[in-house]
Write an enzyme that holds these catalytic residues in place. Structure first.
Site, PDB file in Angstrom:
ATOM      1  CB  THR A 106      -0.925   0.004   1.230  1.00 13.50           C
ATOM      2  OG1 THR A 106      -1.760  -1.152   1.156  1.00 13.50           O
ATOM      3  CG2 THR A 106      -1.778   1.252   1.281  1.00 13.50           C
ATOM      4  CB  CYS A 107       3.725   2.365   2.067  1.00 11.52           C
ATOM      5  SG  CYS A 107       4.867   3.750   2.158  1.00 11.52           S
TER       6      CYS A 107
ATOM      7  CB  CYS B   9       2.989   6.800   2.134  1.00 12.76           C
ATOM      8  SG  CYS B   9       2.379   5.632   3.335  1.00 12.76           S
TER       9      CYS B   9
ATOM     10  CE  LYS C 138       0.254  11.084   1.821  1.00 15.86           C
ATOM     11  NZ  LYS C 138      -0.338  10.427   2.959  1.00 15.86           N
TER      12      LYS C 138
ATOM     13  CE1 TYR D 158       9.512  -1.681  -0.032  1.00  9.94           C
ATOM     14  CE2 TYR D 158      10.215   0.097  -1.468  1.00  9.94           C
ATOM     15  CZ  TYR D 158       9.718  -0.336  -0.254  1.00  9.94           C
ATOM     16  OH  TYR D 158       9.447   0.567   0.743  1.00  9.94           O
TER      17      TYR D 158
ATOM     18  CE1 TYR E 287      -2.431  10.236   9.907  1.00  8.98           C
ATOM     19  CE2 TYR E 287      -4.185   9.038  11.008  1.00  8.98           C
ATOM     20  CZ  TYR E 287      -2.910   9.569  11.018  1.00  8.98           C
ATOM     21  OH  TYR E 287      -2.110   9.438  12.122  1.00  8.98           O
TER      22      TYR E 287
ATOM     23  CD  GLU F 174      -2.881  12.288   4.192  1.00  5.82           C
ATOM     24  OE1 GLU F 174      -2.952  11.298   3.444  1.00  5.82           O
ATOM     25  OE2 GLU F 174      -2.049  12.374   5.120  1.00  5.82           O
TER      26      GLU F 174
ATOM     27  N   GLY G  65     -12.190   4.616   6.192  1.00  3.31           N
ATOM     28  CA  GLY G  65     -11.409   3.681   6.996  1.00  3.31           C
ATOM     29  C   GLY G  65     -10.923   2.496   6.185  1.00  3.31           C
TER      30      GLY G  65
ATOM     31  CG  HIS H 115      14.689  35.558  14.467  1.00  4.40           C
ATOM     32  ND1 HIS H 115      13.328  35.560  14.705  1.00  4.40           N
ATOM     33  CD2 HIS H 115      14.996  36.763  13.951  1.00  4.40           C
ATOM     34  CE1 HIS H 115      12.845  36.738  14.353  1.00  4.40           C
ATOM     35  NE2 HIS H 115      13.824  37.493  13.895  1.00  4.40           N
TER      36      HIS H 115
ATOM     37  CD  GLU I  60      11.673  32.886  15.715  1.00  7.82           C
ATOM     38  OE1 GLU I  60      12.421  33.375  16.566  1.00  7.82           O
ATOM     39  OE2 GLU I  60      11.568  33.370  14.576  1.00  7.82           O
TER      40      GLU I  60
HETATM   41  P1  NDP Z   1      -9.541   6.822   9.486  1.00  7.35           P
HETATM   42  O1  NDP Z   1      -9.885   5.748  10.449  1.00  7.35           O
HETATM   43  O2  NDP Z   1      -8.495   7.814   9.803  1.00  7.35           O
HETATM   44  O3  NDP Z   1     -10.872   7.636   9.141  1.00  7.35           O
HETATM   45  C1  NDP Z   1     -12.023   7.008   8.714  1.00  7.35           C
HETATM   46  C2  NDP Z   1     -13.103   8.072   8.550  1.00  7.35           C
HETATM   47  O4  NDP Z   1     -14.261   7.485   7.969  1.00  7.35           O
HETATM   48  C3  NDP Z   1     -13.527   8.651   9.886  1.00  7.35           C
HETATM   49  O5  NDP Z   1     -13.777  10.014   9.681  1.00  7.35           O
HETATM   50  C4  NDP Z   1     -14.802   7.886  10.194  1.00  7.35           C
HETATM   51  O6  NDP Z   1     -15.735   8.596  10.960  1.00  7.35           O
HETATM   52  C5  NDP Z   1     -15.379   7.701   8.799  1.00  7.35           C
HETATM   53  N1  NDP Z   1     -16.248   6.533   8.727  1.00  7.35           N
HETATM   54  C6  NDP Z   1     -15.982   5.281   9.151  1.00  7.35           C
HETATM   55  N2  NDP Z   1     -17.024   4.456   8.912  1.00  7.35           N
HETATM   56  C7  NDP Z   1     -17.959   5.211   8.295  1.00  7.35           C
HETATM   57  C8  NDP Z   1     -19.261   4.947   7.813  1.00  7.35           C
HETATM   58  N3  NDP Z   1     -19.804   3.727   7.903  1.00  7.35           N
HETATM   59  N4  NDP Z   1     -19.960   5.946   7.251  1.00  7.35           N
HETATM   60  C9  NDP Z   1     -19.403   7.202   7.168  1.00  7.35           C
HETATM   61  N5  NDP Z   1     -18.184   7.519   7.616  1.00  7.35           N
HETATM   62  C10 NDP Z   1     -17.463   6.533   8.183  1.00  7.35           C
HETATM   63  O7  NDP Z   1      -9.249   6.041   8.144  1.00  7.35           O
HETATM   64  P2  NDP Z   1      -8.580   6.478   6.787  1.00  7.35           P
HETATM   65  O8  NDP Z   1      -9.269   5.657   5.769  1.00  7.35           O
HETATM   66  O9  NDP Z   1      -8.568   7.952   6.608  1.00  7.35           O
HETATM   67  O10 NDP Z   1      -7.088   5.993   6.978  1.00  7.35           O
HETATM   68  C11 NDP Z   1      -6.809   4.644   7.395  1.00  7.35           C
HETATM   69  C12 NDP Z   1      -5.533   4.596   8.189  1.00  7.35           C
HETATM   70  O11 NDP Z   1      -4.441   4.741   7.317  1.00  7.35           O
HETATM   71  C13 NDP Z   1      -5.374   5.718   9.204  1.00  7.35           C
HETATM   72  O12 NDP Z   1      -5.960   5.419  10.431  1.00  7.35           O
HETATM   73  C14 NDP Z   1      -3.904   5.844   9.314  1.00  7.35           C
HETATM   74  O13 NDP Z   1      -3.457   4.958  10.309  1.00  7.35           O
HETATM   75  C15 NDP Z   1      -3.400   5.425   7.953  1.00  7.35           C
HETATM   76  N6  NDP Z   1      -3.008   6.600   7.139  1.00  7.35           N
HETATM   77  C16 NDP Z   1      -2.008   7.411   7.549  1.00  7.35           C
HETATM   78  C17 NDP Z   1      -1.633   8.495   6.799  1.00  7.35           C
HETATM   79  C18 NDP Z   1      -0.538   9.382   7.263  1.00  7.35           C
HETATM   80  O14 NDP Z   1       0.221   9.003   8.154  1.00  7.35           O
HETATM   81  N7  NDP Z   1      -0.403  10.586   6.703  1.00  7.35           N
HETATM   82  C19 NDP Z   1      -2.280   8.812   5.541  1.00  7.35           C
HETATM   83  C20 NDP Z   1      -3.348   7.921   5.214  1.00  7.35           C
HETATM   84  C21 NDP Z   1      -3.683   6.865   5.984  1.00  7.35           C
HETATM   85  P3  NDP Z   1     -15.683   8.617  12.578  1.00  7.35           P
HETATM   86  O15 NDP Z   1     -14.582   9.521  12.949  1.00  7.35           O
HETATM   87  O16 NDP Z   1     -17.023   9.150  12.934  1.00  7.35           O
HETATM   88  O17 NDP Z   1     -15.489   7.198  13.006  1.00  7.35           O
END
Ligand code: NDP
Length: 451
Positions: A41-42, A47, A50, A98, A177, A181, A261, A434, A439
């Site tokens: 995935t990364c 990542c 992205k 890789y 996230y 993003e 998610g 500075h 800072e």
């Molecule tokens: P997240 O868990 O961060 O966010 C999921 C979002 O979807 C939340 O806002 C959640 O709402 C919402 N959601 C979940 N279920 C539903 C539903 N049934 N209906 C509507 N909304 C829903 O997941 P992401 O997909 O954004 O990212 C996955 C993981 O990947 C992250 O947790 C992170 O660990 C990793 N990641 C890291 C990055 C970085 O380091 N820059 C970049 C991208 C990913 P609610 O808050 O209400 O639960």
């Protein structure tokens, strides 16, 4: 009993590749199976592409700023097909690196799916079976899309990297996230971007003050953010994807991207058959050494749903190799892991949020939001935020939150100090660099509140 391999790794992402390579460097006989592309995935659909898209999308606002600074510069439309070609060329290059890095110490690669047969046997898609003294499950995660009517019309982040043309109007669903993003990326590329999030404020789990600050900034950049709003249903219509939302509004988009998610990629792998315990969300349950309920089977990375970040998977993989192949039992360290949300500007943090910290102990909060020099000069109304949470008893800095251009780069450095146990007084006696934005992190003298 003689095994075909000392280690068979399932999954060629960040965790699997690191474990396979380092284990082979100890002299172990290692095989690795990957059903899609090496890098996981990364590298292939996370990542790396992205971040390249973040770079690409930043030039539209940079051009506007350049004009305000006196440059005679015009920016035209974004050529997505040109960028996409170059993006995939770069991903091919990284994938090859890789592959080469695995081949060098002698890891045997199988470009196909592998599933578990039992505690020491894997079966490849072509029917061959191999035995291994140890098996490492490093199969990562996969996007989760809720079952709303019309959900099959939606893209996930996977499809965004492959899209043929840039949509004119996009809806991003989610507030985590990935949603934040991609909203910023597509907005920066000139797409009319809306974002629906079901809760009261985006980035649940992050610091409340920072969440409010970043929500304001991304709206200021032109993202049409609706909180307390979810998709009720979607339909394909002549002019695009028609969306009815839970607040009764209707709107039409060229693309809808679900970023709701990710779930562990543990289905159909034969894990249950081999006796491996899975958690409620399908995550492989592991102990502190990444060992599953079956002693010969270990798991690292997102499939274990601990902290789902590439560098964490890599550390888990390295600790696994230390434990199993270097006779040095090692627990991966999940404390004080810094991370950055690559919004524009970025939001990076390490340690506790104000809300988490004040529930546990007396705290002091130091916070400064201001227009940095670069913005003030052109009357750009975007403020940065620097925030420290300090334990009032130990004086240690236990949380840091930064919203600013380059916040991801800054938090790496602050993370070292906090990991070392730096106190607020250690920050105070560090002389400022500075003129910089950062800072401020050593100049905040008076708490804005205590709790
Ligand atoms: P997240 O868990 O961060 O966010 C999921 C979002 O979807 C939340 O806002 C959640 O709402 C919402 N959601 C979940 N279920 C539903 C539903 N049934 N209906 C509507 N909304 C829903 O997941 P992401 O997909 O954004 O990212 C996955 C993981 O990947 C992250 O947790 C992170 O660990 C990793 N990641 C890291 C990055 C970085 O380091 N820059 C970049 C991208 C990913 P609610 O808050 O209400 O639960």
């Amino acid at each position: 009993m003689a095994f075909d391999y000392d280690l068979f790794v399932i999954g060629g992402g960040s965790g699997g590749v690191r474990a396979g390579r380092v284990a082979a460097e100890t002299g172990a006989k290692v095989a690795l199976a990957e059903e899609y592309r090496m890098g996981g995935t990364c590298v292939i659909r996370g990542c790396v592409p992205k971040k390249l898209m973040v770079f690409a999308s930043g030039y539209s606002s940079a051009a506007a700023e350049a004009r305000a600074y006196g440059w005679d510069v015009q920016i035209g439309d974004f050529d997505w097909p040109k960028f996409r070609t170059n993006l995939h060329k770069e991903l091919d290059r990284l994938e090859n690196i890789y592959r080469t890095n695995l081949g060098r110490p002698g890891v045997e690669i199988f470009d196909q799916r592998a599933v578990l047969q039992d505690a020491n046997t894997v079966k490849l898609a072509d029917g061959r079976t191999f035995t291994a003294k140890h098996i490492l499950v490093a199969t990562g995660g996969t996007p989760f899309v809720p079952d709303v009517p019309g959900h099959e019309l939606a893209w996930t982040s996977n499809e965004v990297f492959l899209m043929e043309t840039l949509p004119k109007r996009v809806l991003i669903v989610g507030g985590g996230y990935i949603a934040c993003e991609f909203a910023c990326i597509l907005n920066g590329l000139g797409v009319d971007t809306s974002q629906y999030y079901r809760g009261a404020q985006i980035l649940r789990g992050f610091d409340d003050e920072a969440r409010g600050h970043i929500a304001e900034l991304i709206q200021g950049r032109g993202i049409n953010l609706h909180v307390g709003t979810d998709v009720e249903r979607m339909e394909k219509r002549d002019d695009g994807i028609w969306v009815k939302s839970t607040d009764g509004a209707e709107a039409t988009f060229d693309a809808v991207v679900y970023a709701t998610g990710r779930k562990p990629n543990s289905g159909g792998l034969g894990l249950e058959k081999a006796g491996v315990k899975l958690g409620r969300w399908g995550q492989v349950e592991v102990d502190e050494y990444s060992q599953t309920s079956v002693p010969s089977i270990y798991a690292v990375g997102d499939v274990t749903d601990r902290i789902n970040l590439t560098p964490v998977a890599i550390r888990e993989a390295a600790a696994f190799v230390q434990t199993v192949f270097n006779d040095t039992p090692t627990k991966p360290d999940h404390e004080l892991v810094a991370s950055a949300v690559f919004t524009q500007p970025e939001y990076a943090s390490v340690g506790l949020t104000e809300e988490q910290a004040r529930d546990e102990r007396p705290i002091e909060v130091y916070s400064a939001a201001f227009r940095p020099m670069q913005n003030a000069f052109i009357d750009k109304n975007e403020r940065v935020l620097f925030k420290l949470i300090v334990c009032a008893n130990s004086r240690k800095v236990i949380g840091c939150h930064i919203i600013s251009p380059g916040a991801g780069e800054m938090i790496q450095m602050v993370g070292v100090a906090i990991k070392m146990g730096a106190t607020k007084e250690d920050f105070d006696r560090t002389v400022a660099v500075h003129p910089t934005m950062s800072e401020e992190i050593v100049l905040m003298k008076t708490p804005v509140r205590t709790a």
